[in-house]
Design a protein around this motif. Structure first.
Motif, PDB file in Angstrom:
ATOM      1  N   CYS A 188     -62.168  -1.218  16.008  1.00  0.00           N
ATOM      2  CA  CYS A 188     -61.008  -2.060  15.775  1.00  0.00           C
ATOM      3  C   CYS A 188     -60.378  -2.423  17.111  1.00  0.00           C
ATOM      4  O   CYS A 188     -60.199  -1.564  17.978  1.00  0.00           O
ATOM      5  CB  CYS A 188     -60.064  -1.325  14.850  1.00  0.00           C
ATOM      6  N   PRO A 218     -55.694  -1.740  18.347  1.00  0.00           N
ATOM      7  CA  PRO A 218     -55.363  -0.908  17.177  1.00  0.00           C
ATOM      8  C   PRO A 218     -53.892  -0.568  17.048  1.00  0.00           C
ATOM      9  O   PRO A 218     -53.442  -0.225  15.950  1.00  0.00           O
ATOM     10  CB  PRO A 218     -56.199   0.348  17.410  1.00  0.00           C
ATOM     11  N   TRP A 269     -61.107  -4.033  11.013  1.00  0.00           N
ATOM     12  CA  TRP A 269     -62.161  -3.083  11.354  1.00  0.00           C
ATOM     13  C   TRP A 269     -63.528  -3.694  11.085  1.00  0.00           C
ATOM     14  O   TRP A 269     -63.719  -4.435  10.114  1.00  0.00           O
ATOM     15  CB  TRP A 269     -62.021  -1.808  10.528  1.00  0.00           C
TER      16      TRP A 269
END
Length: 936
Positions: free
Chosen positions: A365, A368, A377
């Motif tokens: 990801c 994040p 993701w």
């Protein structure tokens, strides 16, 4: 071994949750395990197997020739078994819905044979018994072989797992989902109100356990619970993740330097990895699930906080992250480089999922720490899958400015794999280097660490090969180093349990070198010049490493350890100005390490302070308020008195208990010495007496045997498939301290196959000679105090469900009134009989839920000694329940009307002491107490 693996597959598959459970079909299958396939584990694991298999099997039958026959009503489950075992040593017979509809298919050792009916096939097997057919079983994780003591104790324990929409899926002891609940909501069959509590639950420990003279394997102490992961946000701030105790935070540059629990609102307190953002100390990510316990400790996605743990965002609350319940073994944060347009990337490695055949990937990801990033993701391609145990990120390449990411694990149980990425995890390459294949009886945990001084250099430890490998080209090629391990590090003891305790960490030094830490049972260190290592690799010269023990060594039989055994993680912070800060975690908790401080006493500082309420507790017994005896994982049995916790015995402690002045604590069944050490006292452990109960190798070998003490005749009972007993009378308690007790076997007790074990022992307190025993095959037996003979009592005018007996609770001085708890699914789990001596005894369901499809298995039941006929307390995987009307109605008291509630942990044991204090024992945060009102 095959039978053990079969039980493991059955149990693991069932734990994937109700939405993943296949529908039962009218057909069924017979799975026959060849005799030779279970020879190595038959005596050691049969108690567990027979008990757990009944949850998913129509029957488990031991035939005259020693083979085991299992019938399953689940075609999908059979396919899972076939794939997992590659048909080695198994014979599977498909019985169609209607006789003659199809020809049963028989598979043995990969070949297919046609037979018209199961009996014909079984006759064929009998003929094959005399032939030389290989029965070598498939590989099994060492965690289930050498560390099975903690796993077996918890095969029937699961937490309340939060569902994808914030609800809770309550799991039974066999892993089947009961129903999905909203947080703190009760099943419809339970009443919503009940007695009013004046206060909430209080966690009383054990914590900060004093080691004293028990430092051979425990270090200098004090100690706490198993900490699986630790991270340093800066030099003054650290976070730890407990195996089953959530995230805790400590800062040493603030007024309040105590540990603080940050996971109070979480639904899953089992953790595998904590990662801090080195550029933003208040940003941290937590991966749930404990990879160290393999298939048994399920995960629940990833938690993120951007304010130092005050508030959390859960991955499954915002997206459909395809992790399922696979544990997160490691989180890696690539900080990126904004000047070169490189994003910050979070990598999540998933490990052993509840379905042993499920494929786990590498998850990625970007950005994040942002709301949008945490919802975006991606997974690695389908060719890059496996059970990933570890990973690390190197320093930037001076030309490309990218960091190499290294990932290690295994595929198809026994094939080790190495992956690496040079584009922030967007794409992956598999190394051409092939680590040695795992032996058939062992799967170890690979660990990898990147150099913090030279890009492209990294190190892997392979416990199977007992070797460290190095790369200088970013992971494509690897070279075995020549490692000089000290003393007994090359012995079997040092490399035990390496699917459970194996890691590599790297701390940079001010001289530009790398200090490597290797955590096994012991903790080792070496300092290497990674530039020299790279030069030697390119010049094809030997790479030499000289390792030093800084753990004690913990496995030494001579002298004490410096720190607790079984290493799990190291958190390192280095700002280039001072020596790196190093914090390590193990089965004894968390410690600061200064490897340059000289003597071991100066190198280690315990951070297991009183407010760190973490203990992997199994059982607890309290004679009175403020006095508690608790058995724990790897930290022995400990006793509190006035708030101070002290060791009673070291190691893994089994059942503990007592009555009156007598208290006892058992150790595990040592299959090498064939005994169970029983320790007891009559004076609050001022004096300790130990007596060894001999267990013959032909008996069943439960790691923690059932045990109980009768105050009426001062008898201690221990159960395998035989009932052992000894009398702890005054004449067996000499002043010299050498126990004079003699163990005997009750030869009048029922003859039980070694494939069955005594799972519950219930002496009738206050009534000499009256004892009930429950077996894993579902039968219940009663001893006549007058004649000493035994009778089977699980039948009568009606019968108990044919499921393993989990717990029993009698009425003091009255052998007529008995409450019995059973396992299994699709049945009522709690039953009461008030005419036990009658041949027409009547069993009445008093279960928590009256719906057999959603009833809760009771791990332990306690009667309130002030109102024992009507007021009972039940320990379940979903909390503590109580009834004040003899089981007609139940109330969940995990969240009382006043004060704080219990954390979402399975409760294994409950007891009400003489002062009206209710104790609830959890595996993770120790013992909780609450005063309970006296009810009529």
């Amino acid at each position: 071994m095959v039978l053990f693996l079969l039980a493991r597959v059955l149990l693991d598959f069932s734990r994937s949750g109700q939405k993943n459970l296949p529908q039962s079909s009218p057909e069924y299958y017979i799975i026959q395990v060849k005799k030779g396939g279970l020879a190595s584990t038959k005596q050691k694991l049969v108690s567990l197997l027979d008990h757990e298999l009944k949850f998913r099997a129509s029957f488990v039958r031991t035939e005259a020739n020693g083979n085991v026959r299992i019938a399953l009503k689940d075609s999908t489950l059979v396919k899972v078994i076939e794939k997992a075992f590659r048909s080695t040593g198994l014979l599977i017979v498909h019985v169609p819905p209607l006789a003659g509809a199809t020809v049963p298919q028989t598979r043995i050792l990969g070949s297919t044979l046609n037979r018209e009916d199961p009996d014909s096939v079984l006759n064929y097997i009998k003929m094959q018994d005399s032939k030389s057919i290989p029965t070598k079983g498939p590989p099994v994780s060492e965690a289930f072989e050498a560390r099975d003591h903690q796993l077996k104790a918890w095969l029937r324990r699961l937490q309340v797992m939060r569902g994808s929409k914030g609800g809770a899926t309550v799991l039974t002891s066999n892993g089947a989902a009961l129903e999905t609940l909203k947080p703190l909501r009760l099943p419809a069959a339970l009443r919503a109100s009940g007695p009013t509590f004046a206060s909430g639950w209080e966690c009383v420990g054990p914590s900060s356990i004093s080691v004293d003279q028990f430092n051979q394997f425990n270090g200098f102490g004090p100690v706490s619970a198993r900490i699986t992961t630790v991270a340093m946000a800066d030099r003054h701030t650290m976070y730890i993740g407990a195996a089953t105790g959530g995230v805790w935070k400590k800062q040493d540059n603030v007024v309040d330097k105590k540990w603080h629990f940050l996971s109070r609102s979480w639904g899953n307190l089992s953790l595998g990895s904590v990662m801090c953002d080195p550029s933003h100390p208040n940003v941290l990510f937590v991966g749930t699930g404990d990879y160290n316990q393999g298939y048994l400790a399920q995960g629940d996605g990833i938690e993120m906080s951007i304010d130092g743990g005050v508030n959390w965002t859960h991955s499954s609350d915002s997206l459909d992250l395809p992790l399922g319940h696979a544990p997160i073994s490691k989180l890696l944060l690539d900080p990126g480089d904004s000047t070169h347009n490189q994003p910050e990337v979070l990598i999540a490695l998933s490990g052993l999922g509840p379905d042993p055949n499920s494929q786990q990937w590498i998850y990625r990801c970007e950005n994040p720490a942002t709301a949008a990033g945490f919802q975006n993701w991606t997974t690695s391609s389908s060719s890059f899958y496996g059970a990933f145990s570890d990973g690390d990120i190197g320093i930037p390449n001076p030309t490309t400015h990218a960091r190499t990411i290294y990932v290690v694990g295994h595929r198809d149980i026994f094939d080790p794999v190495i992956f690496y990425s040079n584009d922030h995890g967007a794409t992956w390459q598999e190394s051409n280097f092939q680590l040695p294949k795992y032996p058939d009886d062992k799967v170890a945990r690979l660990a990898v660490v990147a150099s913090k001084s030279v890009p492209g250099v990294a190190y892997i430890v392979d416990p199977n090969a007992r070797q460290v490998f190095a790369t200088a080209d970013g992971g494509e090629n690897w070279t075995a180093t020549v490692s000089d391990f000290p003393g007994d590090i090359g012995s079997n003891t040092a490399w035990q349990f390496t699917s459970y305790n194996c890691y590599l960490a790297c701390a940079p030094t001010s001289e530009g070198k790398d200090r490597l830490l290797l955590g096994l049972v012991d903790l080792l260190t070496t300092t290497v010049d990674s530039s020299t290592v790279a030069g030697s690799i390119f010049a094809k010269k030997p790479v030499n490493m000289s390792w030093t023990s800084i753990g004690g060594p913990t496995f030494s039989q001579n002298g004490g350890a410096s720190t607790h055994n079984d290493q799990h993680s190291a958190g390192i912070f280095f700002d280039g100005q001072r020596a790196p800060s190093i914090v390590v975690s193990n089965d004894g908790g968390v410690f600061i390490l200064d490897p340059d401080a000289g003597t071991p006493e100066k190198q280690w500082t315990s951070l297991n302070e009183p407010e760190l309420m973490l203990t992997n507790a199994y059982w607890a017994y309290s004679p009175a308020k403020g006095q508690i005896l608790t058995s724990t994982l790897d930290n022995g049995a400990v006793r509190s008195s006035d708030g101070r916790w002290n060791f009673v015995l070291s190691g893994d402690s089994g059942i503990c208990g007592g009555d009156g002045p007598v208290e006892f604590a058992l150790e595990y069944l040592d299959s090498d010495t064939h005994k169970v050490d029983a320790n007891y006292t009559r004076n609050g452990w001022s004096s300790l007496f130990s007596t060894a109960c001999p267990i013959d190798s032909s008996e069943s070998q439960p790691f923690f045997p059932a045990a109980a003490y009768s105050d009426a005749d001062q008898t201690l009972y221990i159960g395998t498939n035989l009932l052992h007993f000894c009398n702890l009378t005054d004449d067996a308690y000499p002043a010299s301290g050498t126990s004079q007790v003699h163990w005997q076997v009750d030869r009048k007790a029922p003859v039980i196959s070694p494939l069955v074990s005594i799972s519950s022992i219930c002496p009738v307190q206050g009534l000499s000679g009256a004892v009930f025993i429950g077996l894993t095959d579902g039968t219940l037996w009663s001893k006549n105090p007058s004649t000493g003979t035994w009778a089977q009592v699980n039948g009568g005018s009606n019968s108990l469900p044919a499921q393993g007996i989990v717990c029993q609770c009698s009425l003091r001085g009255n052998s007529e009134d008995l409450i019995v708890g059973v396992g299994g699914q699709g049945v009522q789990h709690l039953w009461r009989c008030q005419n036990m001596s009658s041949p027409q005894r009547t069993w009445t369901a008093v279960s928590i839920s009256k719906d057999s499809q959603s009833d809760v298995i009771v791990n332990c039941l306690a009667r309130d000694p002030r109102s024992p006929s009507t007021v009972w307390y039940a320990a379940t995987d979903g909390g503590v329940f109580m009834t004040d009307d003899a089981g007609q109605n139940w109330q969940n008291i995990s969240q009382p009307t006043a004060g704080i509630g219990l954390p979402p942990l399975a409760v294994t044991c409950v007891q009400v002491n003489k002062d009206g204090e209710l104790l609830a024992t959890t595996f993770g945060m120790g013992v909780f107490t609450i005063p309970v009102p006296k009810l009529n």
